[in-house]
Structure formats: structure tokens, C-alpha cells
Design an enzyme around this catalytic site. Structure first.
Site, PDB file in Angstrom:
ATOM      1  N   SER A   1       0.851  -1.189   0.000  1.00 18.91           N
ATOM      2  CA  SER A   1       0.000   0.000   0.000  1.00 18.91           C
ATOM      3  C   SER A   1       0.891   1.246   0.000  1.00 18.91           C
ATOM      4  O   SER A   1       2.044   1.202   0.428  1.00 18.91           O
ATOM      5  CB  SER A   1      -0.955  -0.004   1.198  1.00 18.91           C
ATOM      6  OG  SER A   1      -0.233   0.021   2.413  1.00 18.91           O
TER       7      SER A   1
ATOM      8  N   ILE B   1       1.153   4.389   1.568  1.00 21.16           N
ATOM      9  CA  ILE B   1       1.771   4.985   2.755  1.00 21.16           C
ATOM     10  C   ILE B   1       2.734   3.989   3.391  1.00 21.16           C
ATOM     11  O   ILE B   1       3.848   4.350   3.783  1.00 21.16           O
ATOM     12  CB  ILE B   1       0.702   5.465   3.761  1.00 21.16           C
ATOM     13  CG1 ILE B   1      -0.113   6.618   3.151  1.00 21.16           C
ATOM     14  CG2 ILE B   1       1.353   5.919   5.058  1.00 21.16           C
ATOM     15  CD1 ILE B   1      -1.308   7.050   3.996  1.00 21.16           C
ATOM     16  N   CYS B   2       2.334   2.736   3.488  1.00 22.05           N
ATOM     17  CA  CYS B   2       3.201   1.713   4.090  1.00 22.05           C
ATOM     18  C   CYS B   2       4.488   1.551   3.289  1.00 22.05           C
ATOM     19  O   CYS B   2       5.565   1.379   3.860  1.00 22.05           O
ATOM     20  CB  CYS B   2       2.471   0.376   4.182  1.00 22.05           C
ATOM     21  SG  CYS B   2       1.050   0.408   5.301  1.00 22.05           S
ATOM     22  N   ARG B   3       4.374   1.631   1.976  1.00 23.05           N
ATOM     23  CA  ARG B   3       5.569   1.528   1.127  1.00 23.05           C
ATOM     24  C   ARG B   3       6.567   2.627   1.500  1.00 23.05           C
ATOM     25  O   ARG B   3       7.753   2.365   1.689  1.00 23.05           O
ATOM     26  CB  ARG B   3       5.183   1.629  -0.348  1.00 23.05           C
ATOM     27  CG  ARG B   3       6.405   1.580  -1.268  1.00 23.05           C
ATOM     28  CD  ARG B   3       6.000   1.508  -2.720  1.00 23.05           C
ATOM     29  NE  ARG B   3       5.700   0.115  -3.022  1.00 23.05           N
ATOM     30  CZ  ARG B   3       4.639  -0.304  -3.691  1.00 23.05           C
ATOM     31  NH1 ARG B   3       3.764   0.541  -4.152  1.00 23.05           N
ATOM     32  NH2 ARG B   3       4.459  -1.599  -3.913  1.00 23.05           N
TER      33      ARG B   3
ATOM     34  N   LEU C   1       8.108   1.918   5.130  1.00 24.82           N
ATOM     35  CA  LEU C   1       9.098   0.834   5.176  1.00 24.82           C
ATOM     36  C   LEU C   1      10.349   1.191   4.388  1.00 24.82           C
ATOM     37  O   LEU C   1      11.454   0.784   4.757  1.00 24.82           O
ATOM     38  CB  LEU C   1       8.487  -0.479   4.684  1.00 24.82           C
ATOM     39  CG  LEU C   1       7.748  -1.311   5.739  1.00 24.82           C
ATOM     40  CD1 LEU C   1       8.702  -2.038   6.634  1.00 24.82           C
ATOM     41  CD2 LEU C   1       6.718  -0.569   6.542  1.00 24.82           C
TER      42      LEU C   1
END
Length: 153
Positions: free
Chosen positions: A37, A39-41, A44
Site C-alpha cells: 500500500s 503509505i506503508c511503502r 518501510l
């Protein structure tokens, strides 16, 4: 009192326990909603690209989502993540629940960041909603304070 311990499988199918850091390293537990996703990309990648604040001789990162191990492996391979991506897939969200960051309606973890000292005690935390991207500045300030305190102990 120590933060809740856990053992989860990583992207390679290896059991990883939070207690493995206890007594040796500080730890940061980073819950995120979903691999691949937007934002998660970004979050991380920020961990990967700033690894000196997340995984060194004095700190270990534990990145946790409710994705399956297979999804995490594909994501790790695609993004070059070689730090532990842990699967809280089954029982679904059990560890996220223990940390108070599981969204029961949607079935994913909120954006929780938990900094623990070497004894496993909570030093600092931040919990954000699904649409709020993390800026790790406050975390880095808390980590610097912890490192300074430990240097004088």
C-alpha cells in the site's frame, strides 16, 4: 513491566521473537496496515533507507502487519527489505490486539510505533490512523534520548 512478548514468522518462514533482543538490544516494534500500500511503502522504505536508527548493534526493528508470510516475502523481494517483516496473520491480529492497535472492523493493524529499552520496557510510543503517514522524527528524538541515557548509565 516489559511490553508483550511475541513470536511471529518472518518473510522467510523463520520464527522471530521480540524477547530475542531483550537484554542485548533496544527494540522498535512498527505495526503497519498492509504490504504494497502507498503509505506503508513509504514508511518501510524510510526504515530501509535509515537503517542506522532501526537496526544496528544497539537496536532491532520488528515490522509487523497482518499480511501472510507469502505476501511479506514478495514485498521484501520487490522492495529490498532484509530486516524482519513479521506476519501477524494467524491468529489474525493477535499481537496487534495485545498492543492495542488492531482495527477490529477493518482487520488490519493501525500505524503503531513502540520503542522498547533493552529490558523490554516501553520508552515511547505513537499510534496513528490508517491514512496518517508516519514521520519518524519523534521516534528518532526518543531513540537519541534513550541512547544518551544508556551511555551515561
Amino acid at each position: 513491566m516489559p511490553a508483550p512478548d511475541f513470536t511471529l514468522v518472518d518473510q522467510y518462514g523463520v520464527d522471530v521473537s521480540l524477547s530475542s533482543a531483550r537484554g542485548r538490544r533496544n527494540a522498535v516494534v512498527v505495526f503497519y496496515p498492509a504490504a504494497f500500500s502507498g503509505i506503508c511503502r513509504g514508511e518501510l522504505r524510510a526504515i530501509r533507507d535509515g537503517l542506522e536508527d532501526f537496526q544496528t548493534d544497539d537496536i532491532q526493528v520488528f515490522a509487523v502487519s497482518c499480511d501472510s508470510m507469502y505476501t511479506l516475502r514478495a514485498w521484501a523481494d520487490a522492495e529490498g527489505h532484509f530486516f524482519p517483516l513479521l506476519s501477524d496473520f494467524w491468529p489474525h491480529g493477535e499481537v496487534a490486539r495485545r498492543y492495542g492497535v488492531f482495527d477490529e472492523e477493518e482487520g488490519y493493524a493501525l500505524r503503531g510505533t513502540f520503542l522498547l529499552d533493552r529490558d523490554g520496557r516501553l520508552v515511547w510510543s505513537e499510534v496513528l490512523g490508517i491514512g496518517q503517514g508516519r514521520d519518524f522524527t519523534a521516534y528518532r528524538v526518543a531513540l537519541a534520548g534513550l541512547r544518551e541515557q544508556q551511555a551515561t548509565d
